[in-house]
Each structure stands twice: as C-alpha cells, then as structure tokens.
Design a protein around this motif. Structure first.
Motif, PDB file in Angstrom:
ATOM      1  N   PRO A 164     -20.992  -1.071  -0.179  1.00  8.66           N
ATOM      2  CA  PRO A 164     -19.631  -1.507  -0.500  1.00  8.66           C
ATOM      3  C   PRO A 164     -19.195  -1.185  -1.917  1.00  8.66           C
ATOM      4  CG  PRO A 164     -21.126  -3.369  -0.568  1.00  8.66           C
ATOM      5  CD  PRO A 164     -21.934  -2.191  -0.087  1.00  8.66           C
ATOM      6  N   VAL A 165     -20.091  -0.665  -2.748  1.00  6.34           N
ATOM      7  CA  VAL A 165     -19.702  -0.262  -4.102  1.00  6.34           C
ATOM      8  C   VAL A 165     -19.203   1.170  -4.110  1.00  6.34           C
ATOM      9  CG1 VAL A 165     -20.503   0.099  -6.472  1.00  6.34           C
ATOM     10  CG2 VAL A 165     -21.261  -1.907  -5.194  1.00  6.34           C
ATOM     11  N   CYS A 166     -19.983   2.090  -3.532  1.00  3.77           N
ATOM     12  CA  CYS A 166     -19.593   3.506  -3.535  1.00  3.77           C
ATOM     13  C   CYS A 166     -19.106   3.979  -2.174  1.00  3.77           C
ATOM     14  CB  CYS A 166     -20.763   4.375  -3.983  1.00  3.77           C
ATOM     15  SG  CYS A 166     -22.136   4.425  -2.788  1.00  3.77           S
ATOM     16  N   TRP A 167     -19.270   3.162  -1.121  1.00  8.56           N
ATOM     17  CA  TRP A 167     -18.843   3.460   0.252  1.00  8.56           C
ATOM     18  C   TRP A 167     -19.535   4.686   0.847  1.00  8.56           C
ATOM     19  CZ3 TRP A 167     -16.374  -0.003   3.123  1.00  8.56           C
ATOM     20  CH2 TRP A 167     -15.709  -1.037   2.458  1.00  8.56           C
ATOM     21  N   LYS A 168     -20.708   5.028   0.309  1.00  7.71           N
ATOM     22  CA  LYS A 168     -21.501   6.103   0.886  1.00  7.71           C
ATOM     23  C   LYS A 168     -22.600   5.495   1.759  1.00  7.71           C
ATOM     24  CE  LYS A 168     -20.641   9.359  -2.902  1.00  7.71           C
ATOM     25  NZ  LYS A 168     -21.246  10.176  -3.977  1.00  7.71           N
ATOM     26  N   THR A 169     -23.172   6.333   2.625  1.00  6.36           N
ATOM     27  CA  THR A 169     -24.172   5.860   3.577  1.00  6.36           C
ATOM     28  C   THR A 169     -25.442   5.413   2.865  1.00  6.36           C
ATOM     29  OG1 THR A 169     -23.302   7.353   5.264  1.00  6.36           O
ATOM     30  CG2 THR A 169     -25.528   6.514   5.598  1.00  6.36           C
TER      31      THR A 169
ATOM     32  N   VAL B 227     -26.472  -2.719  -0.496  1.00  6.58           N
ATOM     33  CA  VAL B 227     -25.973  -2.035  -1.688  1.00  6.58           C
ATOM     34  C   VAL B 227     -27.046  -1.078  -2.178  1.00  6.58           C
ATOM     35  CG1 VAL B 227     -24.997  -2.306  -3.990  1.00  6.58           C
ATOM     36  CG2 VAL B 227     -24.687  -4.112  -2.305  1.00  6.58           C
ATOM     37  N   HIS B 228     -26.638   0.150  -2.460  1.00  8.01           N
ATOM     38  CA  HIS B 228     -27.589   1.098  -3.040  1.00  8.01           C
ATOM     39  C   HIS B 228     -28.276   0.476  -4.251  1.00  8.01           C
ATOM     40  CE1 HIS B 228     -25.145   4.506  -1.142  1.00  8.01           C
ATOM     41  NE2 HIS B 228     -26.343   4.561  -0.603  1.00  8.01           N
ATOM     42  N   PHE B 229     -29.537   0.779  -4.393  1.00 11.92           N
ATOM     43  CA  PHE B 229     -30.315   0.292  -5.537  1.00 11.92           C
ATOM     44  C   PHE B 229     -29.619   0.640  -6.852  1.00 11.92           C
ATOM     45  CE2 PHE B 229     -33.764   0.977  -8.634  1.00 11.92           C
ATOM     46  CZ  PHE B 229     -34.393  -0.259  -8.576  1.00 11.92           C
ATOM     47  N   ALA B 230     -29.141   1.866  -6.973  1.00  8.24           N
ATOM     48  CA  ALA B 230     -28.494   2.294  -8.216  1.00  8.24           C
ATOM     49  C   ALA B 230     -27.134   1.638  -8.402  1.00  8.24           C
ATOM     50  CB  ALA B 230     -28.347   3.815  -8.234  1.00  8.24           C
ATOM     51  N   CYS B 231     -26.428   1.346  -7.303  1.00 15.64           N
ATOM     52  CA  CYS B 231     -25.088   0.768  -7.414  1.00 15.64           C
ATOM     53  C   CYS B 231     -25.134  -0.649  -7.954  1.00 15.64           C
ATOM     54  CB  CYS B 231     -24.376   0.804  -6.066  1.00 15.64           C
ATOM     55  SG  CYS B 231     -23.880   2.467  -5.567  1.00 15.64           S
ATOM     56  N   VAL B 232     -26.167  -1.403  -7.625  1.00  9.32           N
ATOM     57  CA  VAL B 232     -26.313  -2.744  -8.186  1.00  9.32           C
ATOM     58  C   VAL B 232     -26.546  -2.658  -9.685  1.00  9.32           C
ATOM     59  CG1 VAL B 232     -27.779  -4.789  -8.260  1.00  9.32           C
ATOM     60  CG2 VAL B 232     -27.092  -3.839  -6.080  1.00  9.32           C
ATOM     61  N   VAL B 233     -27.370  -1.706 -10.102  1.00 10.37           N
ATOM     62  CA  VAL B 233     -27.639  -1.514 -11.525  1.00 10.37           C
ATOM     63  C   VAL B 233     -26.357  -1.155 -12.258  1.00 10.37           C
ATOM     64  CG1 VAL B 233     -28.901  -0.143 -13.205  1.00 10.37           C
ATOM     65  CG2 VAL B 233     -30.011  -0.831 -11.079  1.00 10.37           C
ATOM     66  N   ILE B 234     -25.591  -0.205 -11.697  1.00 11.39           N
ATOM     67  CA  ILE B 234     -24.355   0.236 -12.341  1.00 11.39           C
ATOM     68  C   ILE B 234     -23.361  -0.904 -12.443  1.00 11.39           C
ATOM     69  CG2 ILE B 234     -22.341   1.736 -12.071  1.00 11.39           C
ATOM     70  CD1 ILE B 234     -24.209   3.771 -10.745  1.00 11.39           C
ATOM     71  N   SER B 235     -23.185  -1.638 -11.357  1.00 17.34           N
ATOM     72  CA  SER B 235     -22.161  -2.672 -11.342  1.00 17.34           C
ATOM     73  C   SER B 235     -22.529  -3.832 -12.261  1.00 17.34           C
ATOM     74  CB  SER B 235     -21.922  -3.176  -9.923  1.00 17.34           C
ATOM     75  OG  SER B 235     -23.098  -3.716  -9.383  1.00 17.34           O
TER      76      SER B 235
ATOM     77  N   ALA C 152      -5.864   5.412   2.225  1.00 22.74           N
ATOM     78  CA  ALA C 152      -7.164   5.607   1.588  1.00 22.74           C
ATOM     79  C   ALA C 152      -7.194   5.011   0.199  1.00 22.74           C
ATOM     80  CB  ALA C 152      -7.495   7.104   1.504  1.00 22.74           C
ATOM     81  N   CYS C 153      -8.393   4.586  -0.195  1.00 23.11           N
ATOM     82  CA  CYS C 153      -8.726   4.320  -1.590  1.00 23.11           C
ATOM     83  C   CYS C 153      -9.783   5.359  -1.942  1.00 23.11           C
ATOM     84  CB  CYS C 153      -9.264   2.899  -1.767  1.00 23.11           C
ATOM     85  SG  CYS C 153      -9.875   2.567  -3.433  1.00 23.11           S
ATOM     86  N   GLU C 154      -9.354   6.422  -2.594  1.00 18.84           N
ATOM     87  CA  GLU C 154     -10.259   7.545  -2.857  1.00 18.84           C
ATOM     88  C   GLU C 154     -11.420   7.130  -3.760  1.00 18.84           C
ATOM     89  OE1 GLU C 154     -10.134  10.336  -1.432  1.00 18.84           O
ATOM     90  OE2 GLU C 154      -8.102  10.573  -0.659  1.00 18.84           O
ATOM     91  N   ASP C 155     -11.177   6.204  -4.704  1.00 17.09           N
ATOM     92  CA  ASP C 155     -12.236   5.788  -5.617  1.00 17.09           C
ATOM     93  C   ASP C 155     -13.398   5.133  -4.880  1.00 17.09           C
ATOM     94  OD1 ASP C 155     -10.792   6.706  -7.759  1.00 17.09           O
ATOM     95  OD2 ASP C 155      -9.902   4.760  -8.244  1.00 17.09           O
ATOM     96  N   CYS C 156     -13.073   4.412  -3.806  1.00 17.03           N
ATOM     97  CA  CYS C 156     -14.104   3.679  -3.052  1.00 17.03           C
ATOM     98  C   CYS C 156     -14.527   4.406  -1.784  1.00 17.03           C
ATOM     99  CB  CYS C 156     -13.589   2.293  -2.679  1.00 17.03           C
ATOM    100  SG  CYS C 156     -13.251   1.224  -4.093  1.00 17.03           S
TER     101      CYS C 156
END
Length: 614
Positions: free
Chosen positions: A206-211, A228-236, A468-472
C-alpha cells in the motif's frame, strides 16, 4: 581514565593513547566524538578508543589489540600475518573471501599471496545468525551490492555469507522483527518471505502499490491481510511526511467545489447533469417549479408515442403490493430504469423524467437533453456522436468499462470507439476526483493503451479509461469508480456498504454469498456488517446485470407467433428454441411466457422483426 599508551606497528610516528570519546552533558545527554577506525573503517561507537589526535588516527580497542598472527580455515596450511596496509605498491588488494577491494588492516600469507581483510579474517564477534539463513553471516565494510532482504542496490555496510551467495545490508539485518507503521492500526511482523497462507491472491504494497514478491522480506498484519515491502516500511518511517500523511485530501475552500466526490449513490446522473448539459438545462432539471420544461417530447429512440413529463415514479410500496418477493427486485429494475443510460430513475431525487407508460419507456430529464456530439478530452482527435441500437436485442460492448449494454452510446466513427453514456459522462471530468477508496491523494483522468490492472476489481484492461494516482500506482476503472456507496439485497433489510482494503480485524476468508467463491481481499466488495456477509459488486443484480441491460423489452421474431420478453434468467432446464443444443438455465434469454418458448440473444437478434414505426 588512567592514561594508557600503545606503540602500534600501524602508526609508528607517535604512540596511541586510550582516550574517552564520550562525554556526558549536564542534562544527562551523551556527546560522542565522531571517529572512524583506521583498521576496519567502521565508525567508532565505543566509549573509548586508541587515538593520535595530532594525526587524526584512531583504532577500536579491539582492532588495536588484534593478534599479529592467526590460522584461518580458508588457508590452514600457513599462518596469516596482520599487516597495516596491503603488501602491494598500489596500496590496494582484493580480499580472497569477499572479493572486495581493500586498503587497510589485513591478514596475509606472503608464500601463497593470499590475503583477507580484517572483517573476513577475525572479527568473529560481528558475526550474526538469522532465522532466514542456514549459515552465519559476517559483517563487511561498506560496498555497493544487491541486497537479498530489501531488493535494492546501494552502498552500505553489510553482512555476507562466505559459503553461499547471500548478502544483505547491515541496517536490514538489524531491523526489528516488529514495527509500527503509521498507515496501519496494528503492529507489523517481519516475515522473510510471503507467508504461505496469503499466497492465494497477489498481494500489493500500500505504500508503493507494487506487487509483493513471494520470496522477499515483508512486514505484514495477518488479521488485516496488510503487506508492506520491507524497504517501504523503512522509507516511510524515515520520511513520514511524504508517505504517511495524516491528512486525507489536500484541498479546501474553492478548490473543494471543483473536485468530484465519489462514491455516490447516483453518480452517473450527477455526472451527466454536471458535465454533459448546459447550465440552464442543469438548472431546469433540478428545479421542479420551472415552466420551460416541455410537457411532451418525441425522441428518435422512441417514435411510436410521445414521452410525457412525469413527476414521480411508482414507489416501492406499490411494487411490493403487485409482485411476489422473488420478483420485486426484477420489477423494481424494470420500472425504474432509464432506457438511454440504463440507470435507475430515483424518486428520492425529486427529478422530473419522461415516460411512455404504454411501452414502459422511461428517460431521465437529463438524458433527454444529451448533446448529439461530444468532445471527450482524453480523445481529442475526433468528436463522438450519440447513437443507439434500433434492435431491441442489440448489445454493444463499451470500450471504457468493457461491459455489454443496451444503453445509448457515443461513438467515434473514424476510430470505431464506442463508449456508453455512463462512461462518457465520467470521461468529461476535467477536475480532480476524490474517492474514499484512495484517501491519500486526489485522482486524475487516465487513458492508456498499455495493460493496466484496476486496483478495485483486480481485472487487467488494455486501452481502458479510468482514474489514477500515478504517485501510488493506483488505478480504478470507470465501472468501479462509479459504484454506489451503498446498495441492498432483496432478502436482507440491512444496507450493503462498499468497503475497501485493508479489512481490519477480519481474519476469516471472504466468500461471496451469491456465487459462493472466495473474494480477493485486496479488492473492493460490498459487505453487510450486521450479518457479516460479503458480495462481489458484479454479482449484485442491480449493480451488475440490471445496470447494463434493460430487461422486460418485448420483440417479435419471425419464427414465433407471440411477442418475446427479455428476462434476466431463463427457467431451469430451458433450451433455445432455435439452436436447441444451447442450454439457457439462469441466463438472460427472450421468453414467451404462455408457450415456455425461449430464444438465446443471438438467435433473437437474427430473427427479430424491426418495427418501422420505432
């Protein structure tokens, strides 16, 4: 601290003094002097270290006291000797364990020209064991590499398995097994791969909307099916302002007036009134006291009789008094559908509408004023012309929502592109869209020739229209975007609410009570909170089938003496009277009630007798 001096071979110019690098302030805080160990090139975080401040030279206490000679399992035939720098004129060499270039402390065998950097050779206290890997991992100096934990390539300190190709960032290896993510109510657990219980459906971050990759590290909340991707939690966590905002919509005041708010109980008519009609027509359609509304009109789509201005549709109580419980939903759909847009004519809106009661033909006041030509912003090449099928059987497939429908439509002749009335109204939105299914940001129009997956229903479309929300990387097709916020079922008095993932504290699987298949928990669905049951949007008749096709239409065909009526479901064990091998159980068909005779839509279309007066 008692001063302790050390004459070290790596810095023969001056003795090294064991000094404190931490200082406690009056308020209890600690100041740490920034220093990097020459031997291992790591930041010194210990309270004390060996220092030569004159030369800005520092060593960890452990590095300063390393043995000058060791035996290592990778080179057991000879001793390895500790050197202060590589034994080459280039002052650089490649470590025979990790393959990285190194210029500082190393253990070396001159007979075999074999060398190890100090981390690979002896600093075993920096070795860790992770549950996700069979072998111990050794800490390495900063290097650029691909991390097996976060899927990213960048430069950082790391942990390396010297037995197999497993290499992760130090910060990834030391991440907590439990974290709190600002966008979710519950703590998230670390998993080294996507848990097997949740692999039935494709999961999206739900952060980057990628698989979410099956074999990569992930943080998740099992009861809510939130991954949530491991890296996305770190980034957020590092930048909460950009990826975890408390605000839902960055709009206010005048800007709010230009934003279309969805979902809506009557989205199609609201959009038609707002975007397809002139201002004076919009005003007249919403003001029952206006005198400039014509009492009778003739339309090309219904030339038999005039359409008479009516103020109120037959209410539901009357319907209930004249139909059985099983037929009420069908009767309601037949009575309250506009023949132009195939959307309900709602008495609660207090709008006028036109009707030919004799033929059962109804038209919204707004739809009676549809422009004959439309210029769609996302298709500026050519205008679209308003068209309709003369055949009562004739269906066309809308190339925006991909549904077959009996509605009127707009068509671009040069491009052979046809769009139903509802999608045409959505395509005319030039401002942003605010949708409860994506509260972080506003949505904008998109039309793409690429394959796009709708976040709401999970279907993949090519050449579709939507928002669309292109950012997400959030995309929603027109069909899903215009779903009503609530609906009902004929066998339940409670409202069905349109709900969006994640579904908090609902660990049970979702099953559609109509089609009896499991619902993808990453998609939108309708849910009755009181009874705790769910449905696919497309399984609900008044949202799926009844909102695409107007049932109850009658036609004459050349191989049957009585008129046939379009019904949503043929009776059990029914067959087409023309292509007799085609079974029609519970499928839309044309029925002669007196003869129990059926035709499939294809055969009805072939045999239809077009009334010249229509």
């Amino acid at each position: 601290m008692e001063e302790k001096q050390l004459n070290h071979f790596s810095h023969e110019e001056h003795p090294l003094i064991l000094c404190e690098l931490q200082k406690e302030n009056d308020d209890g805080s600690i100041d740490q002097k920034s220093a990097v160990c020459y031997g291992c090139q790591e930041q010194i975080l210990d309270p004390a270290a060996y220092c030569c401040f004159r030369c800005d030279f520092f060593l960890h206490k452990r590095c300063a006291e390393l043995p000058r000679q060791i035996t290592h399992p990778m080179h057991s035939q000879h001793h390895l000797v500790l050197l202060g720098k590589p034994p080459y004129s280039s002052n650089s060499y490649i470590c025979d364990a990790c393959g990285q270039d190194w210029k500082f402390f190393n253990y070396y065998c001159s007979s075999c020209d074999f060398g190890l950097d100090v981390s690979c050779a002896i600093l075993d206290q920096r070795e860790i064991k992770l549950d996700c890997h069979d072998h111990p991992l050794r800490q390495q100096r900063p290097a650029t590499f691909y991390c097996n934990a976060c899927d990213m390539v960048d430069e950082d300190s790391s942990y390396l398995c010297t037995i197999c190709p497993f290499w992760i960032h130090k910060k990834c290896a030391l991440r907590s097994t439990t974290v709190k993510h600002k966008d979710h109510d519950h703590s998230l657990l670390l998993a080294y791969s996507l848990p097997s219980d949740y692999r039935k459906f494709q999961q999206q971050c739900p952060v980057c909307w990628k698989t979410v990759h099956l074999s990569r590290w992930v943080y998740y909340c099992g009861p809510c099916r939130y991954f949530v991707h491991f890296a996305c939690v770190v980034i957020s966590q590092e930048d909460e302002g950009q990826l975890s905002e408390d605000i839902e919509y960055p709009i206010s005041g005048e800007q709010d007036q230009n934003v279309v708010k969805l979902p809506s109980s009557n989205a199609a008519q609201e959009l038609i009134a707002r975007f397809l009609l002139k201002e004076d027509e919009i005003g007249s359609s919403n003001d029952s006291g206006k005198s400039n509304i014509e009492e009778e009109i003739f339309m090309d789509t219904h030339r038999k009789h005039p359409l008479v201005l009516s103020e109120k549709v037959q209410n539901l109580d009357e319907i209930k008094s004249t139909t059985s419980d099983d037929d009420q939903e069908e009767a309601k759909a037949l009575l309250l559908l506009c023949d132009r847009c195939i959307e309900p004519i709602c008495s609660s809106d207090d709008h006028h509408y036109y009707a030919c009661v004799e033929c059962g033909y109804f038209v919204h006041l707004t739809c009676s004023n549809l422009p004959l030509e439309l210029h769609i912003p996302k298709h500026p090449q050519h205008p679209f012309s308003l068209m309709y099928n003369q055949s009562k059987v004739g269906l066309f497939t809308c190339e925006a929502c991909h549904w077959q429908t009996t509605a009127n439509f707009y068509k671009c002749e040069p491009c052979e592109l046809s769009i139903c009335i509802k999608c045409a109204s959505a395509s005319m939105i030039t401002s942003s869209v605010m949708h409860d299914g994506h509260k972080k940001h506003l949505l904008t129009q998109f039309q793409s020739s690429d394959r796009i997956r709708c976040t709401a229903c999970g279907h993949i479309y090519r050449g579709g229209f939507g928002f669309a929300c292109e950012d997400c990387h959030f995309y929603v097709c027109y069909d899903c975007a215009l779903l009503p916020s609530t609906t009902t079922q004929r066998w339940d008095k409670h409202p069905l609410l349109l709900i969006y993932p994640p579904y908090f504290e609902h660990p049970e699987e979702f099953y559609c009570v109509l089609c009896e298949t499991e619902i993808n928990p990453n998609c939108w669905m309708y849910h009755c909170r009181e009874c705790d049951y769910s449905l696919h949007p497309r399984c609900i008749l008044q949202i799926g089938r009844f909102r695409r096709v107007k049932f109850g239409r009658s036609l004459n065909v050349n191989n049957h003496s009585h008129p046939l009526t379009l019904v949503p479901e043929a009776k059990y064990k029914s067959f087409c009277g023309s292509c007799s091998d085609r079974r029609l159980d519970w499928k839309p068909a044309f029925e002669c009630e007196s003869c129990r005779f059926y035709l499939c839509p294809d055969c009805a279309f072939e045999g239809e007798l077009i009334d010249d007066e229509e």
